[in-house]
Design a protein around this motif. Structure first.
Motif, short mmCIF file in Angstrom:
data_model
loop_
_atom_site.label_atom_id
_atom_site.label_comp_id
_atom_site.label_asym_id
_atom_site.label_seq_id
_atom_site.Cartn_x
_atom_site.Cartn_y
_atom_site.Cartn_z
N ASP A 330 95.41 17.17 15.81
CA ASP A 330 94.16 16.63 15.27
C ASP A 330 94.37 15.35 14.47
N ALA A 331 95.61 14.96 14.28
CA ALA A 331 95.89 13.78 13.47
C ALA A 331 95.74 12.51 14.31
N ARG A 332 95.40 11.42 13.62
CA ARG A 332 95.40 10.11 14.29
C ARG A 332 96.86 9.67 14.38
N VAL A 333 97.31 9.36 15.59
CA VAL A 333 98.73 9.07 15.80
C VAL A 333 98.91 7.64 16.30
N ARG A 334 99.99 7.03 15.86
CA ARG A 334 100.36 5.72 16.39
C ARG A 334 101.87 5.70 16.61
N HIS A 335 102.28 5.24 17.79
CA HIS A 335 103.69 5.07 18.13
C HIS A 335 104.01 3.58 18.11
N VAL A 336 105.04 3.20 17.36
CA VAL A 336 105.40 1.79 17.19
C VAL A 336 106.88 1.62 17.50
N ILE A 337 107.19 0.71 18.41
CA ILE A 337 108.59 0.45 18.75
C ILE A 337 109.20 -0.51 17.74
N ILE A 338 110.44 -0.24 17.33
CA ILE A 338 111.17 -1.09 16.39
C ILE A 338 112.59 -1.27 16.90
N GLN A 339 113.30 -2.25 16.34
CA GLN A 339 114.70 -2.47 16.72
C GLN A 339 115.65 -1.68 15.84
N SER A 340 115.27 -1.49 14.58
CA SER A 340 116.09 -0.71 13.66
C SER A 340 115.18 -0.19 12.54
N PRO A 341 115.58 0.89 11.88
CA PRO A 341 114.75 1.39 10.77
C PRO A 341 114.52 0.35 9.68
N SER A 342 115.48 -0.56 9.50
CA SER A 342 115.33 -1.59 8.46
C SER A 342 114.14 -2.50 8.71
N ASP A 343 113.65 -2.55 9.96
CA ASP A 343 112.45 -3.34 10.24
C ASP A 343 111.29 -2.92 9.35
N LEU A 344 111.26 -1.64 8.97
CA LEU A 344 110.13 -1.14 8.19
C LEU A 344 110.11 -1.72 6.77
N CYS A 345 111.27 -2.17 6.29
CA CYS A 345 111.29 -2.82 4.98
C CYS A 345 110.52 -4.13 5.03
N GLU A 346 110.54 -4.79 6.17
CA GLU A 346 109.76 -6.01 6.35
C GLU A 346 108.29 -5.69 6.54
N VAL A 347 108.01 -4.63 7.32
CA VAL A 347 106.62 -4.26 7.60
C VAL A 347 105.92 -3.79 6.33
N PHE A 348 106.63 -3.02 5.49
CA PHE A 348 106.00 -2.41 4.32
C PHE A 348 106.46 -3.04 3.00
N LYS A 349 107.00 -4.24 3.06
CA LYS A 349 107.48 -4.84 1.81
C LYS A 349 106.29 -5.14 0.89
N SER A 350 106.60 -5.31 -0.39
CA SER A 350 105.55 -5.50 -1.41
C SER A 350 104.69 -6.69 -1.08
N GLY A 351 103.43 -6.58 -1.48
CA GLY A 351 102.50 -7.66 -1.22
C GLY A 351 101.21 -7.15 -0.64
N GLY A 352 101.14 -5.85 -0.31
CA GLY A 352 99.91 -5.23 0.18
C GLY A 352 100.08 -3.75 0.16
N SER A 353 99.02 -3.01 0.21
CA SER A 353 99.12 -1.55 0.18
C SER A 353 98.15 -0.96 1.15
N GLY A 354 98.52 0.21 1.64
CA GLY A 354 97.61 0.95 2.53
C GLY A 354 97.74 0.52 3.96
N VAL A 355 96.98 1.15 4.83
CA VAL A 355 96.98 0.86 6.23
C VAL A 355 95.66 0.27 6.61
N LYS A 356 95.69 -0.48 7.68
CA LYS A 356 94.47 -1.11 8.17
C LYS A 356 93.50 -0.05 8.69
N ARG A 357 92.27 -0.15 8.27
CA ARG A 357 91.27 0.83 8.70
C ARG A 357 90.54 0.31 9.92
#
Length: 357
Positions: A330-357
């Motif tokens: 029942d959850a909203r799901v999204r699959h995202v391809i990345i090259q390494s887990p460290s990519d997420l530090c760039e995606v979620f680095k400080s400067g904004g919060s939350g997910v796009k609605r």
């Protein structure tokens, strides 16, 4: 089946009591290279009769191809033919039950595989908005794999799908194809900036939702890289009234080494263990005695059991090779391809919060 799934929320059961089921209407599908005869459908008739004897409100159809019959032709069998098809089991049923069954069952003769496949592609173009035959072929393969997984991984009685499921599946596949192509054509840095923009909030706060973030690792992943990822996710999602996100690392790296790395950095987390040597408790993970640590670490092997303890609103699967299975249907799901887990530090680095609605 796409013809049956006209209502986005209508559920169709596959490989349940019969091949296909919608409420009290059940279908068996056959394809034979030999001419039609009663003996060719007898096993299917016997199976349907057993179900009908338990629930005489059910209705049945056998949708089958036989080379000597005209597509679209229908027929009903007589009670005498039914008794012949039932064979030694005929005496197990009262005559009135057998009479009712003959009125509740029909054979519908289908076209050959090539014609059926062409019809399916046409429905994919119309119903799921495939832009051309090549894309319809692609979505057919994606749906075929999805239905196979539903049959193999879910128990009978839980193998239901809806048109909305198929639309979501195609949307996710189309998104994955776009993102992989974008990264290849535009470069990895621009791809990460695209993801960062998509995950940036348009609001000033994080919506209070239960979230699961699954991150795939490989043998090159260092535990400290995952500590950095976990802290980025904590800063992004554990804010205001938003609960601590569930974070799940999957792959060859052990969860114990990640926990040790977090401890060495003096970062606290919930993991379902109240103290060293304690037994694991889902209650302690979902509703910890001392809340406030900001992340909940989940072992990938227990995700299917976690379904019974928390209603997940969002699942974000960041994968290197293959998307993860999502047990939270029942959850909203999204699959995202990345090259390494460290990519997420760039995606979620400080400067904004939350997910796009």
């Amino acid at each position: 089946m796409l013809q049956i799934l006209t209502n986005p929320g209508a559920a169709v059961e596959i490989e349940g009591a019969q091949d296909i089921g919608v409420h009290t209407f059940h279908i068996q599908v056959k394809h034979r290279s030999t001419p039609y005869s009663l003996s060719r459908i007898a096993p299917a008739v016997q199976q349907m009769m057993r179900q009908f004897a338990a629930d005489n409100t059910a209705r049945f159809a056998l949708y089958g191809y036989f080379p000597d019959r005209t597509p679209g032709e229908t027929l009903r069998i007589s009670r005498e033919e039914l008794e012949t098809a039932l064979g030694e089991f005929s005496n197990d049923y009262k005559n009135d039950i057998k009479d009712w069954f003959t009125k509740s069952f029909e054979v519908i003769f289908a076209p050959d595989f090539v014609s059926q496949f062409t019809t399916v592609l046409d429905h994919l173009k119309r119903t799921l908005r495939a832009r051309n035959e090549a894309e319809a072929f692609c979505w057919h393969a994606v749906i075929h794999g999805y239905l196979r997984d539903v049959i193999l991984k879910r128990p009978p009685g839980d193998r239901t799908i809806t048109l909305r499921d198929l639309r979501d599946l195609v949307h996710q596949a189309r998104t994955a194809v776009f993102e992989a192509s974008y990264a290849q054509v535009c470069g990895h840095d621009k791809y990460l900036r695209l993801l960062r923009e998509e995950y940036k909030s348009v609001a000033a706060h994080v919506s209070p939702r239960e979230r699961l973030l699954i991150i795939e690792c490989d043998d090159q992943t260092h535990p400290l890289d995952l500590v950095d990822v976990a802290l980025c996710l904590r800063r992004r999602y554990f804010a205001g009234e938003s609960p601590a996100p569930y974070v799940c690392f999957r792959g060859p790296i052990g969860l114990i080494s990640i926990k040790h790395a977090l401890w060495q950095q003096r970062e606290h987390f919930h993991d379902g263990f109240d103290y060293g040597g304690a037994e694991f408790s889902f209650q302690s993970l979902v509703s910890p005695h001392l809340p406030g640590h900001g992340i909940k670490l989940v072992d990938y092997s227990i995700l299917t059991q976690l379904v019974d303890h928390v209603k997940m609103n969002e699942v974000h699967d960041f994968y290197l090779t293959e998307p993860a299975d999502n047990p939270f249907r029942d959850a909203r799901v999204r699959h995202v391809i990345i090259q390494s887990p460290s990519d997420l530090c760039e995606v979620f680095k400080s400067g904004g919060s939350g997910v796009k609605r």
